[in-house]
Design a protein around this motif. Structure first.
Motif, PDB file in Angstrom:
ATOM      1  N   LYS A 112       0.834  -1.211   0.000  1.00 58.38           N
ATOM      2  CA  LYS A 112       0.000   0.000   0.000  1.00 58.38           C
ATOM      3  C   LYS A 112       0.863   1.252   0.000  1.00 58.38           C
ATOM      4  O   LYS A 112       0.524   2.259  -0.628  1.00 58.38           O
ATOM      5  N   GLY A 113       2.010   1.182   0.670  1.00 58.57           N
ATOM      6  CA  GLY A 113       2.911   2.326   0.671  1.00 58.57           C
ATOM      7  C   GLY A 113       3.509   2.588  -0.698  1.00 58.57           C
ATOM      8  O   GLY A 113       3.757   3.739  -1.065  1.00 58.57           O
ATOM      9  N   LEU A 114       3.735   1.520  -1.475  1.00 57.82           N
ATOM     10  CA  LEU A 114       4.341   1.665  -2.802  1.00 57.82           C
ATOM     11  C   LEU A 114       3.323   2.022  -3.872  1.00 57.82           C
ATOM     12  O   LEU A 114       3.626   2.774  -4.801  1.00 57.82           O
ATOM     13  N   THR A 115       2.117   1.452  -3.772  1.00 55.38           N
ATOM     14  CA  THR A 115       1.123   1.617  -4.845  1.00 55.38           C
ATOM     15  C   THR A 115      -0.094   2.435  -4.443  1.00 55.38           C
ATOM     16  O   THR A 115      -0.834   2.902  -5.311  1.00 55.38           O
ATOM     17  N   GLY A 116      -0.323   2.564  -3.158  1.00 57.06           N
ATOM     18  CA  GLY A 116      -1.506   3.282  -2.704  1.00 57.06           C
ATOM     19  C   GLY A 116      -2.777   2.451  -2.741  1.00 57.06           C
ATOM     20  O   GLY A 116      -3.868   2.968  -2.499  1.00 57.06           O
ATOM     21  N   THR A 117      -2.653   1.177  -3.053  1.00 57.01           N
ATOM     22  CA  THR A 117      -3.816   0.279  -3.107  1.00 57.01           C
ATOM     23  C   THR A 117      -3.561  -0.922  -2.205  1.00 57.01           C
ATOM     24  O   THR A 117      -2.419  -1.253  -1.882  1.00 57.01           O
ATOM     25  N   GLN A 118      -4.647  -1.586  -1.813  1.00 57.61           N
ATOM     26  CA  GLN A 118      -4.488  -2.767  -0.979  1.00 57.61           C
ATOM     27  C   GLN A 118      -4.202  -3.990  -1.835  1.00 57.61           C
ATOM     28  O   GLN A 118      -4.580  -4.042  -3.008  1.00 57.61           O
ATOM     29  N   LEU A 119      -3.536  -4.966  -1.250  1.00 58.78           N
ATOM     30  CA  LEU A 119      -3.140  -6.163  -1.973  1.00 58.78           C
ATOM     31  C   LEU A 119      -4.222  -7.229  -1.928  1.00 58.78           C
ATOM     32  O   LEU A 119      -4.486  -7.897  -2.932  1.00 58.78           O
ATOM     33  N   ALA A 120      -4.862  -7.379  -0.771  1.00 57.85           N
ATOM     34  CA  ALA A 120      -5.942  -8.360  -0.652  1.00 57.85           C
ATOM     35  C   ALA A 120      -7.155  -7.900  -1.453  1.00 57.85           C
ATOM     36  O   ALA A 120      -7.442  -6.705  -1.549  1.00 57.85           O
ATOM     37  N   PHE A 121      -7.848  -8.850  -2.061  1.00 53.56           N
ATOM     38  CA  PHE A 121      -9.057  -8.583  -2.850  1.00 53.56           C
ATOM     39  C   PHE A 121      -8.786  -7.606  -3.994  1.00 53.56           C
ATOM     40  O   PHE A 121      -9.548  -6.664  -4.239  1.00 53.56           O
ATOM     41  N   SER A 122      -7.662  -7.839  -4.674  1.00 56.08           N
ATOM     42  CA  SER A 122      -7.301  -7.027  -5.832  1.00 56.08           C
ATOM     43  C   SER A 122      -6.715  -7.936  -6.896  1.00 56.08           C
ATOM     44  O   SER A 122      -6.295  -9.063  -6.613  1.00 56.08           O
ATOM     45  N   PHE A 123      -6.660  -7.449  -8.138  1.00 59.25           N
ATOM     46  CA  PHE A 123      -6.075  -8.238  -9.220  1.00 59.25           C
ATOM     47  C   PHE A 123      -4.589  -8.458  -8.977  1.00 59.25           C
ATOM     48  O   PHE A 123      -4.057  -9.532  -9.265  1.00 59.25           O
ATOM     49  N   SER A 124      -3.905  -7.459  -8.439  1.00 55.32           N
ATOM     50  CA  SER A 124      -2.482  -7.619  -8.120  1.00 55.32           C
ATOM     51  C   SER A 124      -2.273  -8.728  -7.107  1.00 55.32           C
ATOM     52  O   SER A 124      -1.303  -9.497  -7.196  1.00 55.32           O
ATOM     53  N   GLY A 125      -3.187  -8.825  -6.137  1.00 54.83           N
ATOM     54  CA  GLY A 125      -3.106  -9.904  -5.164  1.00 54.83           C
ATOM     55  C   GLY A 125      -3.292 -11.258  -5.814  1.00 54.83           C
ATOM     56  O   GLY A 125      -2.627 -12.229  -5.435  1.00 54.83           O
ATOM     57  N   LEU A 126      -4.196 -11.329  -6.802  1.00 58.50           N
ATOM     58  CA  LEU A 126      -4.388 -12.585  -7.538  1.00 58.50           C
ATOM     59  C   LEU A 126      -3.116 -12.985  -8.274  1.00 58.50           C
ATOM     60  O   LEU A 126      -2.746 -14.165  -8.300  1.00 58.50           O
ATOM     61  N   VAL A 127      -2.448 -12.020  -8.885  1.00 52.92           N
ATOM     62  CA  VAL A 127      -1.218 -12.317  -9.616  1.00 52.92           C
ATOM     63  C   VAL A 127      -0.147 -12.845  -8.668  1.00 52.92           C
ATOM     64  O   VAL A 127       0.497 -13.867  -8.935  1.00 52.92           O
ATOM     65  N   LEU A 128       0.038 -12.169  -7.550  1.00 53.63           N
ATOM     66  CA  LEU A 128       1.066 -12.585  -6.591  1.00 53.63           C
ATOM     67  C   LEU A 128       0.738 -13.966  -6.013  1.00 53.63           C
ATOM     68  O   LEU A 128       1.616 -14.827  -5.885  1.00 53.63           O
ATOM     69  N   GLY A 129      -0.533 -14.183  -5.670  1.00 53.25           N
ATOM     70  CA  GLY A 129      -0.934 -15.483  -5.164  1.00 53.25           C
ATOM     71  C   GLY A 129      -0.766 -16.578  -6.197  1.00 53.25           C
ATOM     72  O   GLY A 129      -0.341 -17.698  -5.878  1.00 53.25           O
ATOM     73  N   SER A 130      -1.064 -16.269  -7.452  1.00 50.94           N
ATOM     74  CA  SER A 130      -0.918 -17.248  -8.533  1.00 50.94           C
ATOM     75  C   SER A 130       0.546 -17.593  -8.779  1.00 50.94           C
ATOM     76  O   SER A 130       0.874 -18.729  -9.122  1.00 50.94           O
ATOM     77  N   LEU A 131       1.427 -16.603  -8.622  1.00 49.76           N
ATOM     78  CA  LEU A 131       2.859 -16.862  -8.779  1.00 49.76           C
ATOM     79  C   LEU A 131       3.329 -17.907  -7.772  1.00 49.76           C
ATOM     80  O   LEU A 131       4.093 -18.819  -8.111  1.00 49.76           O
ATOM     81  N   ILE A 132       2.869 -17.778  -6.544  1.00 44.47           N
ATOM     82  CA  ILE A 132       3.271 -18.721  -5.501  1.00 44.47           C
ATOM     83  C   ILE A 132       2.615 -20.076  -5.723  1.00 44.47           C
ATOM     84  O   ILE A 132       3.263 -21.124  -5.616  1.00 44.47           O
ATOM     85  N   TYR A 133       1.327 -20.058  -6.058  1.00 44.01           N
ATOM     86  CA  TYR A 133       0.573 -21.304  -6.193  1.00 44.01           C
ATOM     87  C   TYR A 133       1.015 -22.123  -7.404  1.00 44.01           C
ATOM     88  O   TYR A 133       1.018 -23.358  -7.379  1.00 44.01           O
ATOM     89  N   SER A 134       1.405 -21.461  -8.480  1.00 44.03           N
ATOM     90  CA  SER A 134       1.782 -22.161  -9.712  1.00 44.03           C
ATOM     91  C   SER A 134       3.287 -22.298  -9.887  1.00 44.03           C
ATOM     92  O   SER A 134       3.739 -22.842 -10.904  1.00 44.03           O
ATOM     93  N   LEU A 135       4.083 -21.830  -8.928  1.00 45.19           N
ATOM     94  CA  LEU A 135       5.537 -21.867  -9.060  1.00 45.19           C
ATOM     95  C   LEU A 135       6.079 -23.265  -9.360  1.00 45.19           C
ATOM     96  O   LEU A 135       6.912 -23.416 -10.269  1.00 45.19           O
ATOM     97  N   PRO A 136       5.664 -24.318  -8.655  1.00 45.78           N
ATOM     98  CA  PRO A 136       6.242 -25.640  -8.963  1.00 45.78           C
ATOM     99  C   PRO A 136       5.928 -26.135 -10.366  1.00 45.78           C
ATOM    100  O   PRO A 136       6.702 -26.913 -10.933  1.00 45.78           O
ATOM    101  N   PHE A 137       4.825 -25.678 -10.948  1.00 41.50           N
ATOM    102  CA  PHE A 137       4.469 -26.117 -12.293  1.00 41.50           C
ATOM    103  C   PHE A 137       5.373 -25.479 -13.345  1.00 41.50           C
ATOM    104  O   PHE A 137       5.457 -25.978 -14.472  1.00 41.50           O
ATOM    105  N   ALA A 138       6.037 -24.392 -12.994  1.00 42.01           N
ATOM    106  CA  ALA A 138       7.022 -23.789 -13.896  1.00 42.01           C
ATOM    107  C   ALA A 138       8.419 -24.312 -13.602  1.00 42.01           C
ATOM    108  O   ALA A 138       9.205 -24.549 -14.517  1.00 42.01           O
ATOM    109  N   VAL A 139       8.733 -24.509 -12.327  1.00 34.59           N
ATOM    110  CA  VAL A 139      10.083 -24.923 -11.946  1.00 34.59           C
ATOM    111  C   VAL A 139      10.350 -26.368 -12.331  1.00 34.59           C
ATOM    112  O   VAL A 139      11.428 -26.703 -12.848  1.00 34.59           O
ATOM    113  N   GLN A 140       9.403 -27.258 -12.106  1.00 33.72           N
ATOM    114  CA  GLN A 140       9.655 -28.687 -12.295  1.00 33.72           C
ATOM    115  C   GLN A 140      10.061 -29.078 -13.719  1.00 33.72           C
ATOM    116  O   GLN A 140      11.048 -29.791 -13.898  1.00 33.72           O
ATOM    117  N   PRO A 141       9.335 -28.645 -14.753  1.00 35.56           N
ATOM    118  CA  PRO A 141       9.789 -29.013 -16.110  1.00 35.56           C
ATOM    119  C   PRO A 141      11.176 -28.460 -16.430  1.00 35.56           C
ATOM    120  O   PRO A 141      11.989 -29.150 -17.047  1.00 35.56           O
TER     121      PRO A 141
END
Length: 228
Positions: free
Chosen positions: A80-109
């Motif tokens: 919020k200090g960097l962007t002025g918006t909240q991370l939870a319940f936002s599209f940016s939060g979805l992107v960050l969460g997806s990066l963590i959730y899908s990380l092994p599917f990119a790393v493993q191959p």
């Protein structure tokens, strides 16, 4: 929700999957390369941490991400200090969460491709005076091209099918965080089985076609997409 609403949901889902997959390739490539060349007694612990999203219930991961993304949490405050918006319940939060959730599917191959690469190619290149970057760009990337395609495709497909994580950290906000899997759930809850069937069938066909293409690039299934 109208059919126009469904199209906006599909577009948002594709946008999320595309951004996530591109970012994951940028993150997973140096990570997998480093892990493939790193020999340490703690290596299996690092691999286990990366692979956690494969076995963790999505709601568990989503719950802890929601706590981390909260406005009163350190990560939420920094964002919020960097962007002025909240991370939870936002599209940016979805992107960050997806990066963590899908990380092994990119790393493993990529990890599989890098560990299976014949090191003699790199040894010869080094003796000819090629830099590490040139070796990676001109030798490693062409030889592991199919693994890059598989990593991108699996990340894309996995992000498309997310439900638990995106629901926990993004909620169900139309045109902001409502993706296809959540819209499908909404249709079922409201008894609109016709539109639910349309979305479900679309996901089924998409997943089948994409996986068929990925198995083609997986050299007939001869190599496994798992950490070794």
């Amino acid at each position: 929700m109208s059919m126009n609403g469904d199209w906006s949901v599909i577009w948002l889902t594709l946008k999320l999957a595309g951004i996530t997959s591109v970012l994951l390739l940028c993150i997973a490539t140096p990570l997998a390369w480093g892990l493939a060349r790193w020999q340490h007694r703690f290596k299996h612990w690092v691999l286990a941490v990366i692979a956690l999203p494969l076995i963790l219930p999505p709601t568990v991961l989503g719950f802890y991400l929601l706590i981390a993304f909260a406005p009163d949490a350190i990560l939420g405050q920094v964002w919020k200090g960097l962007t002025g918006t909240q991370l939870a319940f936002s599209f940016s939060g979805l992107v960050l969460g997806s990066l963590i959730y899908s990380l092994p599917f990119a790393v493993q191959p990529l990890y599989t491709g890098f560990t299976g690469l014949d090191k003699r190619y790199l040894d010869v290149a080094h003796t000819l005076g090629m830099s590490r970057y040139a070796c990676f760009r001109q030798i490693v990337m062409p030889l592991c091209q199919s693994y890059f395609i598989v990593a991108f495709g699996l990340s894309f497909a996995h992000t498309i099918g997310e439900f638990g994580v995106v629901l926990m950290i993004g909620g169900n906000i139309p045109e902001q965080t409502q993706v296809v899997s959540i819209a499908l759930y909404d249709h079922v809850e409201s008894g609109d089985y016709s539109r639910a069937h349309t979305l479900a069938l679309g996901l089924l066909v998409f997943s089948f076609v994409l996986l068929s293409i990925l198995y083609r690039f997986n050299r007939g299934g001869g190599r496994q997409w798992n950490f070794r």
